[in-house]
Design a protein around this motif. Structure first.
Motif, mmCIF file in Angstrom:
data_model
loop_
_atom_site.group_PDB
_atom_site.id
_atom_site.type_symbol
_atom_site.label_atom_id
_atom_site.label_comp_id
_atom_site.label_asym_id
_atom_site.label_seq_id
_atom_site.Cartn_x
_atom_site.Cartn_y
_atom_site.Cartn_z
ATOM 1 N N ALA A 241 0.841 -1.203 0.000
ATOM 2 C CA ALA A 241 0.000 0.000 0.000
ATOM 3 C C ALA A 241 0.874 1.252 0.000
ATOM 4 O O ALA A 241 0.562 2.252 -0.660
ATOM 5 C CB ALA A 241 -0.932 -0.012 1.215
ATOM 6 N N ALA A 242 1.980 1.200 0.722
ATOM 7 C CA ALA A 242 2.898 2.342 0.734
ATOM 8 C C ALA A 242 3.523 2.542 -0.642
ATOM 9 O O ALA A 242 3.681 3.672 -1.117
ATOM 10 C CB ALA A 242 3.981 2.150 1.792
ATOM 11 N N LEU A 243 3.865 1.441 -1.316
ATOM 12 C CA LEU A 243 4.438 1.562 -2.662
ATOM 13 C C LEU A 243 3.421 2.150 -3.641
ATOM 14 O O LEU A 243 3.793 2.900 -4.544
ATOM 15 C CB LEU A 243 4.940 0.202 -3.151
ATOM 16 C CG LEU A 243 6.205 -0.285 -2.437
ATOM 17 C CD1 LEU A 243 6.590 -1.678 -2.907
ATOM 18 C CD2 LEU A 243 7.365 0.692 -2.684
ATOM 19 N N ALA A 244 2.148 1.826 -3.446
ATOM 20 C CA ALA A 244 1.116 2.427 -4.310
ATOM 21 C C ALA A 244 1.109 3.944 -4.148
ATOM 22 O O ALA A 244 0.998 4.692 -5.123
ATOM 23 C CB ALA A 244 -0.256 1.841 -3.969
ATOM 24 N N GLU A 245 1.252 4.413 -2.908
ATOM 25 C CA GLU A 245 1.332 5.859 -2.661
ATOM 26 C C GLU A 245 2.541 6.470 -3.377
ATOM 27 O O GLU A 245 2.482 7.543 -3.941
ATOM 28 C CB GLU A 245 1.474 6.137 -1.160
ATOM 29 C CG GLU A 245 0.195 6.063 -0.385
ATOM 30 C CD GLU A 245 -0.755 7.196 -0.752
ATOM 31 O OE1 GLU A 245 -0.338 8.364 -0.727
ATOM 32 O OE2 GLU A 245 -1.908 6.889 -1.082
ATOM 33 N N LEU A 246 3.658 5.747 -3.293
ATOM 34 C CA LEU A 246 4.899 6.248 -3.888
ATOM 35 C C LEU A 246 4.795 6.270 -5.413
ATOM 36 O O LEU A 246 5.130 7.263 -6.058
ATOM 37 C CB LEU A 246 6.063 5.353 -3.459
ATOM 38 C CG LEU A 246 7.442 5.703 -4.031
ATOM 39 C CD1 LEU A 246 7.974 6.998 -3.413
ATOM 40 C CD2 LEU A 246 8.445 4.575 -3.781
ATOM 41 N N TRP A 247 4.330 5.162 -5.991
ATOM 42 C CA TRP A 247 4.342 5.025 -7.448
ATOM 43 C C TRP A 247 3.193 5.780 -8.117
ATOM 44 O O TRP A 247 3.348 6.313 -9.200
ATOM 45 C CB TRP A 247 4.257 3.530 -7.835
ATOM 46 C CG TRP A 247 5.467 2.744 -7.445
ATOM 47 C CD1 TRP A 247 6.709 3.236 -7.154
ATOM 48 C CD2 TRP A 247 5.567 1.322 -7.292
ATOM 49 N NE1 TRP A 247 7.562 2.208 -6.835
ATOM 50 C CE2 TRP A 247 6.894 1.020 -6.917
ATOM 51 C CE3 TRP A 247 4.658 0.265 -7.439
ATOM 52 C CZ2 TRP A 247 7.341 -0.281 -6.694
ATOM 53 C CZ3 TRP A 247 5.095 -1.030 -7.210
ATOM 54 C CH2 TRP A 247 6.430 -1.295 -6.844
ATOM 55 N N PHE A 248 2.016 5.761 -7.481
ATOM 56 C CA PHE A 248 0.827 6.308 -8.160
ATOM 57 C C PHE A 248 0.209 7.492 -7.429
ATOM 58 O O PHE A 248 -0.727 8.093 -7.923
ATOM 59 C CB PHE A 248 -0.222 5.195 -8.333
ATOM 60 C CG PHE A 248 0.324 3.947 -8.978
ATOM 61 C CD1 PHE A 248 0.860 4.000 -10.255
ATOM 62 C CD2 PHE A 248 0.334 2.741 -8.306
ATOM 63 C CE1 PHE A 248 1.396 2.866 -10.840
ATOM 64 C CE2 PHE A 248 0.864 1.599 -8.888
ATOM 65 C CZ PHE A 248 1.393 1.660 -10.158
ATOM 66 N N GLY A 249 0.702 7.802 -6.239
ATOM 67 C CA GLY A 249 0.112 8.894 -5.465
ATOM 68 C C GLY A 249 0.996 10.125 -5.411
ATOM 69 O O GLY A 249 0.655 11.110 -4.755
#
Lengths: 385, 385
Positions: free
Chosen positions: B209-217
């Motif tokens: 979930a943190a990587l989603a923030e980094l990559w797409f957020g």
């Protein structure tokens, strides 16, 4: 080990690349030779050549430069053995030296280490900084530093200073919870001025204490070192390197909350670990006036209470950082196995990961933060001769 | 950007080095071309050559290989402009695709992303895993995965699976506090078997979930993302990379203690954050049966209580890790500014470092852990084409 398996080896091949590239390669290889010699066992020029994959001619030229620069000495050949006698190289113990300074809440310290990291002079003295202006504490530390420099008689090329608070990326002591008057103090600059311009690098006391465990205590590559004193601070080592967090101020375990409605803390918070397991809380709980009496006969209830508070804070740290080993230092090391057992029990109950966290006391005789502050200077010099 | 300023550029010079070195350089340069094309703006072969410092001939040969391998497509030339028309390259949206699977406490999900990371098919479904044996949950997830693979119609080359527990270095789910029957489950292997042998990489839901923030957020490089659900987990990103701790299991914020004498927790501890601010605690505190009702009108007392508990745990994490930004995700993001304000107030009171920690809710529409699990597959493929 041959050159193909050494990713850090840059072969020296004059004629390719420009002069700048040549200098870069030369510097790299000087550091490589120093690393081989600093590695421990005696090694000759031929041995360095064999281990690094550099030619003997290149190694000899590098060694000559390092001897001229005061980094290396070459001893007489050892007797016995077959073949040509090999003269062992070693780090020059009269070469560039590092100064370590510590400004604690109620004491100062200074030491000089030689290139090998051995302590050549050390002094500590009580010095109460809670009531004094910062300049007085810096002046006292500088006096002690001048004394150890004179005693060691070595060329000091730089200094590290261990401080009991948050050191910013610019080296300024931003805040020391137990020293309310020390706010935004450029300790490094002030100390450098009083020491005739020696470059001074400030660091957090707990970070440096952890490095002492790593460098001189034979710790494995991953651990959290928590040191008990008037303040409680942690230094974190991951993969053999200090972990300092995004802003360089990681490891403030003393201000992790262990009792949300507990007593107010010097940091502005409430119920921090330091209020439950800092030196003053333990003395109060034990009803004794000083640390020596506490250490001589720590009451079981005090060990249990400190172990519980430490265990709660450490469980959080282990759950967040997933470190396999916790090292108890400072006052905690002196409280011994009773505290280790209490902390271990609390961690068993509260930590998610497996295998169980290994809890132990710090290695005696490492020299702690003070020595690490000095050793950091010579280690850096060996990396960039 | 010229080649001198590109430390990652390895010039392709046939004739030097052996065949193995040549293949290494070729692979490196294939990845380099992909990175330029994936970077965002349309770029032609000439543009790639200009940006990488590779010759046009080399770039054309690399591009041909990447087109043949299904990684790139070349569009018709854009109209207008002067000089020779340039055909823009883009990642082949029919090329190698990644499967993401999520097995939560009470739901499953599956999605397929194409090479650009865009979601091409996604499904989620309720699936209660607390009462079922693990095999049933894995089977349900595999069904959903088969459905999205069929729907997307892309060649899926690998899968990631997001799990609500501690994933060991060997990819085995060691322990999931809210799924007591899931102990040492080789979810990756089981799922791979059911999906015809696609390689499956398990990961922790909170890390993904943190990587989603980094990559797409569009998050900056340093933050802690805490996601509220039945479990409470955190993913930590430092320097743009996931921080996983010494053993790969960092970020268990849900089991940081916020009330030492609080209720027993599923992890075996007591008074963990999850017991104070997990989904079930919040529903109980609000006296409502489900999340939708809670989110529609969260009582002020519930926000204050959750904010206080989260703030206590996060203050500890910030003091230990020194991260400048905290992102609230999952249920916490849906509770909005009331929760952000309560957390911010608690952090202000308890965090030692400055400037104050920035607290915000997660970016909507990133696709969360499910998309990140799939995207990790294609990102890896682009790095090693």
């Amino acid at each position: 080990m041959n050159s193909a398996s050494r990713p850090d080896l840059v072969p020296e091949s004059p004629g390719t690349g420009g002069a700048a590239a040549g200098r870069h390669v030369r510097r790299h290889n000087l550091a490589l030779v120093l690393r081989e010699v600093a590695g421990g066992e005696p090694v000759s020029r031929a041995g360095v050549a064999a281990r690094t994959g550099l030619t003997r001619g290149t190694v000899s030229s590098l060694v000559e430069e390092l001897i001229a620069g005061g980094f290396l000495t070459e001893l007489a050949a050892a007797r016995g053995g077959t073949g040509r006698p090999a003269n062992p190289l070693q780090l020059n113990r009269s070469g560039p030296a590092g100064l370590g300074v510590e400004i604690g809440v109620d004491h100062v310290g200074a030491c000089v280490v030689d290139l090998s990291g051995a302590v050549r002079a050390v002094r500590t003295a009580p010095s109460e900084h809670r009531s004094q202006p910062p300049a007085a504490g810096v002046a006292r530390a500088a006096e002690l530093a001048a004394e150890v420099i004179a005693e060691a008689g070595l060329p000091v090329v730089g200094a590290g200073v261990a401080l009991p608070g948050v050191v910013g990326p610019d080296g300024v002591l931003q805040r020391a919870p137990n020293l309310p008057r020390w706010v935004d103090v450029a300790v490094g600059e002030q100390l450098a001025q009083r020491l005739g311009g020696i470059p001074v690098t400030p660091g957090n006391e707990a970070d440096l204490a952890a490095l002492a465990e790593l460098w001189f205590g034979g710790r494995p590559a991953d651990f959290l070192h928590v040191s008990g004193g008037i303040g409680v601070g942690a230094g974190i080592v991951l993969g053999g390197e200090p972990f300092r967090g995004a802003g360089g101020r990681a490891g403030e375990l003393g201000h992790v909350v262990v009792d949300p409605d507990g007593p107010a803390c010097s940091c502005g918070g409430r119920g921090c670990l330091e209020q439950a397991a800092g030196q003053e809380a333990l003395l109060r709980a034990a009803g004794v006036p000083d640390v020596e009496q506490l250490v001589a006969a720590p009451p079981a209830t005090v060990l249990a209470g400190a172990g519980r508070a430490l265990g709660i804070a450490l469980a959080g740290a282990v759950n967040l950082l997933d470190v396999p080993t916790v090292v108890l230092g400072g006052l905690y090391a002196r409280l011994g196995n009773g505290l280790v057992d209490a902390v271990t029990a609390e961690l068993r109950a509260r930590v998610l990961s497996r295998p169980p966290v290994d809890v132990r006391v710090s290695q005696p005789g490492t020299g702690g933060a003070l020595r690490a502050a000095a050793a950091a200077v010579v280690r850096e010099r060996l990396r960039h001769p």
